[in-house]
Design an enzyme around this catalytic site. Structure first.
Site, PDB file in Angstrom:
ATOM      1  CB  CYS A  28      -6.140  -3.075   6.757  1.00 48.37           C
ATOM      2  SG  CYS A  28      -6.278  -4.853   6.970  1.00 48.37           S
TER       3      CYS A  28
ATOM      4  CG  HIS B 283      -4.645  -5.057   2.028  1.00 46.70           C
ATOM      5  ND1 HIS B 283      -4.901  -3.704   2.022  1.00 46.70           N
ATOM      6  CD2 HIS B 283      -5.391  -5.573   3.048  1.00 46.70           C
ATOM      7  CE1 HIS B 283      -5.768  -3.425   3.002  1.00 46.70           C
ATOM      8  NE2 HIS B 283      -6.078  -4.536   3.626  1.00 46.70           N
TER       9      HIS B 283
ATOM     10  CD  GLU C 216      -2.987  -1.090   0.320  1.00 48.04           C
ATOM     11  OE1 GLU C 216      -3.120  -0.036  -0.340  1.00 48.04           O
ATOM     12  OE2 GLU C 216      -3.734  -2.079   0.190  1.00 48.04           O
TER      13      GLU C 216
HETATM   14  N1  PCA Z   1      -8.312  -7.029   6.528  1.00 47.79           N
HETATM   15  C1  PCA Z   1      -9.202  -5.955   6.923  1.00 47.79           C
HETATM   16  C2  PCA Z   1      -9.048  -5.843   8.417  1.00 47.79           C
HETATM   17  C3  PCA Z   1      -8.337  -7.064   8.865  1.00 47.79           C
HETATM   18  C4  PCA Z   1      -7.823  -7.689   7.621  1.00 47.79           C
HETATM   19  O1  PCA Z   1      -7.089  -8.662   7.545  1.00 47.79           O
HETATM   20  C5  PCA Z   1      -8.965  -4.661   6.152  1.00 47.79           C
HETATM   21  O2  PCA Z   1      -8.531  -4.722   4.997  1.00 47.79           O
HETATM   22  O3  PCA Z   1      -9.214  -3.593   6.692  1.00 47.79           O
END
Ligand code: PCA
Length: 216
Positions: free
Chosen positions: A144, A168, A81
């Protein structure tokens, strides 16, 4: 030795596993890459509490690098990100049943922070290893992004020597096999390898004190 803290999230949204957590467990069970002292933490999928748990892990392990991971179901690639934004805007409740809407992560904090990890280099190395990867400009507005913003705010205000960011990962195969809809996924082996690549590249950047100013 470069101390690297990797955080993952617990399962959420009705899932029984979180591929970020599975990957970190695999990583922790394996030998750390040469020159890296690895520590890990699993964070609750709860606004605010996730930041507290991340901050506690940073205080306990005193790392040079913090790499936070989370699941982004529906994405086709591993996505480092670029930006954390100062917004909590949950499309559904977190694991404690809270659903903040249009709230700042930090009152009077900057609108956004950029990752200080070399994300373009990560994407290139992941692709070279045969793993679908792409830069992402939004970590969403859920937990996240909440922890990513909390991390970058910690770095900006208290720990300028630290570098950090967020990656991610897509669903792992086991999560999608029994779904009625078709969703993209990667194997947990590929996800774990992608995380290992991110760890190595981040550790090298920290070792060279190569702070990335403008993300990607
Ligand atoms: N993904 C979520 C919150 C926890 C996770 O693993 C997100 O993308 O916000």
């Amino acid at each position: 030795m470069t101390r690297v803290l990797v955080t993952a999230f617990e399962p959420f949204g009705g899932e029984t596993v979180n591929p970020s957590q599975q990957a970190v467990q695999r990583l922790a069970a394996d030998t750390a890459p040469v020159g890296v002292e690895l520590s890990t933490a699993s964070l609750p999928v709860v606004f605010g509490q996730a930041i507290e748990a991340m901050r506690a892990a940073v205080a306990a392990h005193d790392p040079a690098v913090v790499l936070c991971l989370g699941e982004a179901g529906g994405r086709v690639a591993v996505t480092p990100e670029r930006f954390a934004v100062n917004l909590n805007d949950a499309p559904f409740p977190d694991n404690a049943g809270c659903r903040p809407v249009d709230e700042p992560v930090v009152v009077d904090g900057p609108v956004a922070y950029a990752s200080t990890l070399p994300i373009a280099e990560m994407v290139e190395a992941m692709r070279a290893a045969g793993i679908p990867a792409a830069k992402s400009s939004t970590a969403g507005n859920y937990v996240c992004n909440n922890v990513f913003y909390g991390l970058m705010h910690l770095i900006a205000t208290e720990r300028p020597e630290l570098i950090g960011g967020f990656v991610h990962v897509p669903y792992m195969h086991e999560q999608v096999l029994h779904r009625p809809d078709a969703q993209p996924s990667l194997s947990i082996e590929q996800i774990t390898e992608a995380v290992l690549i991110a760890v190595k590249i981040s550790a090298a950047a920290a070792g060279e004190r190569r702070h990335i100013i403008a993300a990607g």
